[in-house]
Design a protein around this motif. Structure first.
Motif, PDB file in Angstrom:
ATOM      1  N   PHE A  68      44.350  32.877  38.598  1.00  0.00           N
ATOM      2  CA  PHE A  68      44.377  34.194  39.235  1.00  0.00           C
ATOM      3  C   PHE A  68      43.659  34.170  40.581  1.00  0.00           C
ATOM      4  N   SER A  69      42.540  33.459  40.645  1.00  0.00           N
ATOM      5  CA  SER A  69      41.786  33.353  41.889  1.00  0.00           C
ATOM      6  C   SER A  69      42.602  32.637  42.960  1.00  0.00           C
ATOM      7  N   ASP A  70      43.352  31.601  42.572  1.00  0.00           N
ATOM      8  CA  ASP A  70      44.171  30.868  43.534  1.00  0.00           C
ATOM      9  C   ASP A  70      45.297  31.738  44.086  1.00  0.00           C
ATOM     10  N   PHE A 106      35.128  36.089  48.868  1.00  0.00           N
ATOM     11  CA  PHE A 106      35.052  36.433  47.446  1.00  0.00           C
ATOM     12  C   PHE A 106      35.791  35.407  46.586  1.00  0.00           C
ATOM     13  N   PHE A 107      37.065  35.190  46.889  1.00  0.00           N
ATOM     14  CA  PHE A 107      37.848  34.285  46.043  1.00  0.00           C
ATOM     15  C   PHE A 107      37.523  32.818  46.320  1.00  0.00           C
ATOM     16  N   GLY A 108      37.064  32.500  47.536  1.00  0.00           N
ATOM     17  CA  GLY A 108      36.614  31.144  47.800  1.00  0.00           C
ATOM     18  C   GLY A 108      35.387  30.791  46.982  1.00  0.00           C
ATOM     19  N   CYS A 109      34.428  31.708  46.919  1.00  0.00           N
ATOM     20  CA  CYS A 109      33.227  31.499  46.107  1.00  0.00           C
ATOM     21  C   CYS A 109      33.574  31.447  44.623  1.00  0.00           C
ATOM     22  N   LEU A 113      32.792  28.375  41.753  1.00  0.00           N
ATOM     23  CA  LEU A 113      32.075  28.555  40.494  1.00  0.00           C
ATOM     24  C   LEU A 113      32.950  28.215  39.285  1.00  0.00           C
ATOM     25  N   LEU A 114      34.229  28.571  39.352  1.00  0.00           N
ATOM     26  CA  LEU A 114      35.128  28.266  38.242  1.00  0.00           C
ATOM     27  C   LEU A 114      35.363  26.771  38.112  1.00  0.00           C
ATOM     28  N   LEU A 115      35.496  26.079  39.234  1.00  0.00           N
ATOM     29  CA  LEU A 115      35.641  24.624  39.189  1.00  0.00           C
ATOM     30  C   LEU A 115      34.410  23.976  38.564  1.00  0.00           C
ATOM     31  N   THR A 116      33.247  24.536  38.857  1.00  0.00           N
ATOM     32  CA  THR A 116      32.003  24.012  38.287  1.00  0.00           C
ATOM     33  C   THR A 116      31.958  24.227  36.781  1.00  0.00           C
ATOM     34  N   ALA A 146      32.085  36.490  34.007  1.00  0.00           N
ATOM     35  CA  ALA A 146      31.666  37.781  34.553  1.00  0.00           C
ATOM     36  C   ALA A 146      30.577  37.596  35.600  1.00  0.00           C
ATOM     37  N   GLY A 147      29.641  36.684  35.338  1.00  0.00           N
ATOM     38  CA  GLY A 147      28.601  36.393  36.321  1.00  0.00           C
ATOM     39  C   GLY A 147      29.171  35.808  37.600  1.00  0.00           C
ATOM     40  N   SER A 148      30.201  34.986  37.488  1.00  0.00           N
ATOM     41  CA  SER A 148      30.837  34.400  38.661  1.00  0.00           C
ATOM     42  C   SER A 148      31.519  35.469  39.510  1.00  0.00           C
ATOM     43  N   TRP A 149      32.215  36.393  38.854  1.00  0.00           N
ATOM     44  CA  TRP A 149      32.858  37.489  39.590  1.00  0.00           C
ATOM     45  C   TRP A 149      31.814  38.355  40.289  1.00  0.00           C
TER      46      TRP A 149
END
Length: 313
Positions: A68-70, A106-109, A113-116, A146-149
């Motif tokens: 979704f972020s991509d 926003f979506f770059g960050c 975090l999701l990759l991590t 949720a914390g990442s968002w």
């Protein structure tokens, strides 16, 4: 030229991609094809994960949010770029430019975090398999996402509010195909030292910490795998990890080239090409790298086609 602050500035002029007029049609078709591949490929990932109960695991939970972020990251810039290429009108409203800055950060960050988290999930599965189910519970996964968002929202808001305090000259030209934060700062008539300091400190922290976590996870996994050498096991690990690491280095390498090791004023085209890589190419590759080559994902896709083709009783 007279100065106009953010309250009176109406629009900017985007120079767009460094392509010749006779090449507009070819690049329009290319970008449209890549964007549609990104959207459809990542939507397929989300659909398969939601429909197949076998994919209701932490790794695929993170992957669905990454998909979704991509989609969102590409949608921040590509539709506007396609419209400008088609209409030959390069202007963008001030509000639209600031919105691009916000959602791009926003979506770059969020991607970082999701990759991590995906790397951490693999690390636990390989290095601590007996404790995996007790650590990676549904509640922890939800809290991490949720914390990442939330963190991504705060970071994007911080940079955007600082940009809104800047003044811009009348008829400001953005030498890029979208309102990239670094380029917008260079186009400002105000002192941007605070903005640049924030990028190098807080932005560098966001860049280095996730990348270090990803690399540490893969190094640890490699150490575990090599303890029991097996050609089949090593080749399988190299195939999977090599693809993942390729995307990681492509994504982080291009970002580092643009923000931490920028090209000189005579090499702006290199920065634009690097931006295309992490804004357009990487989100398009992720469905193939992270899922469509995955056996579980292929099995889920086959189950859907079998259910569709089976006769009704």
């Amino acid at each position: 030229m007279s100065l106009k602050n953010q309250s009176s500035m109406s629009e900017f002029l985007l120079l767009g991609l460094p392509i010749r007029p006779e090449q507009q049609g070819v690049f329009f078709a290319l970008f449209l094809g890549m964007y549609l591949t990104t959207v459809l490929g990542n939507l397929l990932i989300i659909l398969l994960i939601r429909l197949d109960s076998c994919l209701h695991t932490p790794m695929y939970f993170f992957l669905s949010h990454l998909a979704f972020s991509d989609i969102s990251l590409s949608s921040v810039t590509v539709p506007k770029t396609l419209m400008n290429m088609q209409t030959q009108q390069q202007s963008i409203p001030y509000v639209g430019c600031i919105s691009q800055v916000y959602f791009f950060i926003f979506f770059g960050c969020l991607d970082n975090l999701l990759l991590t988290m995906m790397a951490y999930d693999r690390y636990l599965a390989v290095c601590h398999p007996l404790h995996y189910t007790t650590i990676m519970k549904d509640r922890l996964c939800i809290i991490l996402v949720a914390g990442s968002w939330f963190f991504s929202c705060v970071q994007a808001l911080l940079h955007t509010l600082l940009v809104e305090q800047l003044s811009f000259c009348a008829g400001t030209i953005i030498p890029h195909f979208f309102c990239d934060l670094a380029v917008v700062l260079k186009s400002s008539c105000s002192d941007t030292s605070l903005n640049e300091l924030l990028i190098l400190t807080e932005g560098g922290f966001i860049f280095i910490l996730p990348l270090s976590g990803i690399l540490a996870s893969y190094i640890r996994m490699a150490g575990i795998i090599l303890k029991v050498p097996s050609f089949k096991r090593i080749s399988k690990a190299l195939s999977t990890c090599g693809s993942h690491l390729f995307v990681v280095f492509l994504y982080y390498g291009t970002i580092a080239g643009v923000y931490f090791f920028p090209s000189s004023g005579n090499s702006k085209n290199k920065n634009i090409i690097a931006s295309v890589m992490y804004m357009v190419v990487t989100p398009m590759l992720n469905p193939f790298i992270y899922s469509l080559r995955n056996k579980d994902m292929k099995h889920a896709l086959q189950k859907i086609f079998r259910a569709k083709d089976s006769p009704l009783v």
